[in-house]
Design an enzyme around this catalytic site. Structure first.
Site, PDB file in Angstrom:
ATOM      1  N   GLN A  94       0.834  -1.196   0.000  1.00 46.27           N
ATOM      2  CA  GLN A  94       0.000   0.000   0.000  1.00 46.27           C
ATOM      3  C   GLN A  94       0.872   1.251   0.000  1.00 46.27           C
ATOM      4  OE1 GLN A  94      -3.255  -0.033   2.715  1.00 46.27           O
ATOM      5  NE2 GLN A  94      -3.958   1.960   2.066  1.00 46.27           N
ATOM      6  N   PHE A  95       1.160   1.749  -1.192  1.00 52.70           N
ATOM      7  CA  PHE A  95       2.032   2.924  -1.336  1.00 52.70           C
ATOM      8  C   PHE A  95       1.442   4.164  -0.688  1.00 52.70           C
ATOM      9  CE2 PHE A  95      -0.732   3.589  -4.930  1.00 52.70           C
ATOM     10  CZ  PHE A  95      -0.784   4.962  -5.089  1.00 52.70           C
ATOM     11  N   THR A  96       0.125   4.207  -0.508  1.00 51.78           N
ATOM     12  CA  THR A  96      -0.514   5.399   0.051  1.00 51.78           C
ATOM     13  C   THR A  96      -0.151   5.628   1.520  1.00 51.78           C
ATOM     14  OG1 THR A  96      -2.533   4.179   0.591  1.00 51.78           O
ATOM     15  CG2 THR A  96      -2.441   5.284  -1.564  1.00 51.78           C
TER      16      THR A  96
END
Length: 150
Positions: A78-80
């Site tokens: 999850q890059f966010t």
């Protein structure tokens, strides 16, 4: 490297309408990777997560680890998690590692977790549009950042 660790009664991830992985009692682990992350970050985080004592014992005190309860793990990229919200209302993801670096680190995280945990884990698919379903137990949600070890 930053993770959001959620104690769950169950969790699953769907991709293109099909369940890719599902687990019962254990951890849903959301993993955000930065360009500066290394194998040392991976090893430290895996050890920290596996030994985190946030499951209830016979006295209902949080004193048992994932290994102690023979739990399961679902690891999702999850890059966010590295969103910067300082300016304006649209988050910037400039601190998140680009896929050419993040994919090998995500895969290394999974391998290291399985090695230390001595058990196979469920995973998502890097870059896919995933639908994650979970039943948070507690709720218990903990954020761990490998850059804040001291």
């Amino acid at each position: 490297m930053r993770v959001v660790l959620q104690r769950v009664s169950e969790a699953s991830v769907m991709i293109d309408g099909k369940v890719k992985s599902s687990i019962e009692k254990g951890f849903l682990i959301l993993v955000g990777i930065e360009a500066e992350d290394t194998q040392e970050d991976i090893e430290w985080l895996c050890r920290k997560i596996i030994n985190m004592r946030i499951f209830g014992n016979e006295d209902d005190k949080m004193n048992l680890s994932l290994k102690d309860i023979d739990g399961e793990a679902l690891i999702i990229s999850q890059f966010t998690l590295h969103a910067s919200t300082k300016k304006g209302n649209r988050p910037s993801f400039i601190n998140a590692a680009k896929p050419d670096l993040a994919i090998p680190l995500y895969e290394a995280f999974i391998k290291e977790f399985e090695k230390q945990f001595e058990k196979e884990v469920g995973t998502g698919e890097f870059g896919a549009d995933m639908k994650v379903n979970l039943l948070n137990d507690g709720p218990v949600t903990i954020i761990i950042d490998s850059k804040n070890r001291d």
